[in-house]
Motif scaffolding. Structure first.
Motif, short mmCIF file in Angstrom:
data_model
loop_
_atom_site.label_atom_id
_atom_site.label_comp_id
_atom_site.label_asym_id
_atom_site.label_seq_id
_atom_site.Cartn_x
_atom_site.Cartn_y
_atom_site.Cartn_z
N SER A 15 0.84 -1.19 0.00
CA SER A 15 0.00 0.00 0.00
C SER A 15 0.88 1.25 0.00
CB SER A 15 -0.90 0.01 1.24
OG SER A 15 -1.48 1.29 1.42
N GLY A 16 0.85 2.00 -1.06
CA GLY A 16 1.63 3.23 -1.16
C GLY A 16 1.22 4.24 -0.11
N ARG A 17 -0.07 4.33 0.17
CA ARG A 17 -0.56 5.28 1.17
C ARG A 17 0.00 4.92 2.55
NH1 ARG A 17 -6.03 5.91 0.01
NH2 ARG A 17 -6.35 3.80 0.77
N SER A 18 -0.02 3.63 2.89
CA SER A 18 0.51 3.21 4.19
C SER A 18 2.02 3.41 4.26
CB SER A 18 0.19 1.74 4.45
OG SER A 18 -1.19 1.57 4.64
N GLN A 19 2.72 3.13 3.18
CA GLN A 19 4.17 3.32 3.15
C GLN A 19 4.51 4.80 3.38
OE1 GLN A 19 6.19 0.95 3.24
NE2 GLN A 19 5.67 -0.70 1.86
N SER A 20 3.84 5.68 2.65
CA SER A 20 4.09 7.12 2.77
C SER A 20 3.78 7.63 4.17
CB SER A 20 3.26 7.90 1.76
OG SER A 20 3.68 7.60 0.45
N ARG A 21 2.66 7.18 4.74
CA ARG A 21 2.28 7.60 6.08
C ARG A 21 3.34 7.16 7.10
NH1 ARG A 21 -2.80 6.00 6.03
NH2 ARG A 21 -2.31 3.91 6.74
N LEU A 22 3.82 5.93 6.99
CA LEU A 22 4.84 5.43 7.90
C LEU A 22 6.13 6.25 7.81
CD1 LEU A 22 6.03 3.32 9.88
CD2 LEU A 22 6.72 2.03 7.86
N ILE A 23 6.58 6.52 6.60
CA ILE A 23 7.81 7.28 6.41
C ILE A 23 7.68 8.66 7.04
CG2 ILE A 23 9.26 8.41 4.67
CD1 ILE A 23 8.67 5.91 2.88
N LYS A 24 6.55 9.33 6.80
CA LYS A 24 6.34 10.66 7.38
C LYS A 24 6.32 10.59 8.91
CE LYS A 24 3.43 14.76 7.30
NZ LYS A 24 4.12 15.23 8.45
N PRO B 85 14.99 14.39 5.41
CA PRO B 85 15.33 13.46 4.31
C PRO B 85 16.59 13.85 3.56
CG PRO B 85 12.99 13.91 4.31
CD PRO B 85 13.60 14.83 5.33
N GLU B 86 16.87 15.15 3.44
CA GLU B 86 18.05 15.57 2.70
C GLU B 86 19.36 15.20 3.41
OE1 GLU B 86 16.51 19.24 4.94
OE2 GLU B 86 15.62 17.61 3.80
N ASP B 87 19.27 14.84 4.70
CA ASP B 87 20.45 14.42 5.44
C ASP B 87 20.72 12.91 5.34
OD1 ASP B 87 20.83 17.02 6.26
OD2 ASP B 87 19.89 16.72 8.23
N MET B 88 19.80 12.17 4.76
CA MET B 88 19.95 10.72 4.68
C MET B 88 20.86 10.33 3.52
SD MET B 88 16.03 9.64 5.46
CE MET B 88 16.33 7.93 5.14
N GLU B 89 21.69 9.34 3.76
CA GLU B 89 22.59 8.85 2.72
C GLU B 89 22.24 7.43 2.28
OE1 GLU B 89 26.66 9.27 3.88
OE2 GLU B 89 26.38 11.30 4.56
N TYR B 90 21.44 6.71 3.09
CA TYR B 90 21.18 5.31 2.81
C TYR B 90 19.82 4.93 3.38
CZ TYR B 90 22.02 0.25 2.88
OH TYR B 90 21.93 -1.10 2.69
N ILE B 91 19.04 4.19 2.62
CA ILE B 91 17.77 3.67 3.11
C ILE B 91 17.68 2.19 2.75
CG2 ILE B 91 16.54 5.88 2.96
CD1 ILE B 91 15.20 4.78 0.40
N VAL B 92 16.90 1.48 3.51
CA VAL B 92 16.64 0.06 3.22
C VAL B 92 15.21 -0.03 2.72
CG1 VAL B 92 16.47 -2.25 4.20
CG2 VAL B 92 18.23 -0.68 5.02
N THR B 93 15.04 -0.72 1.61
CA THR B 93 13.70 -0.86 1.02
C THR B 93 13.33 -2.32 0.89
OG1 THR B 93 14.56 -0.91 -1.22
CG2 THR B 93 13.97 1.25 -0.34
N HIS B 94 12.08 -2.55 0.65
CA HIS B 94 11.57 -3.91 0.48
C HIS B 94 11.88 -4.42 -0.92
CE1 HIS B 94 7.95 -6.60 -0.38
NE2 HIS B 94 8.73 -7.28 0.43
N GLY B 95 11.52 -3.67 -1.96
CA GLY B 95 11.80 -4.08 -3.33
C GLY B 95 11.19 -5.41 -3.69
#
Length: 104
Positions: A62-71, A81-91
């Protein structure tokens, strides 16, 4: 995947490849790692998890749930977010799921 390969976030994405894996991450307080002279590759400043109920499966998040969680995580831990250099994703390795993940 019909060819037994997973191409997450790739135009060749044609499905996931179920498999078993083991991963180990050694976590130590930053101050202790620095005083011990350990190399520091990353720091964890916050995390979050969500479950958005019934979906069409693991390859259709769910894109809506993913976006809400990240926020929520950014707000809770004062992350810019501009300070982040690395993220882990599901893919998911699918043409359906990967765009949902990356767009979120």
């Amino acid at each position: 995947s019909s060819d037994g390969k997973c191409y997450a976030f790739d135009k060749r994405a044609n499905g996931m490849v179920p498999a078993e894996a083991v991963a180990v991450i050694v976590l130590k307080k930053l101050s202790k790692a620095e005083s011990d002279g350990n190399p520091v590759y990353a720091t964890v400043v916050g995390s979050g998890i969500n479950y958005d109920g019934k979906t069409n499966g693991i390859t259709a998040p769910s894109g809506r749930s993913q976006s809400r969680l990240i926020k929520e995580v950014y707000d809770r831990f004062l992350i810019k977010p501009e300070d982040m250099e690395y993220i882990v994703t599901h893919g998911t390795g699918t043409k359906l799921g990967d765009p949902v993940e990356i767009n979120a």
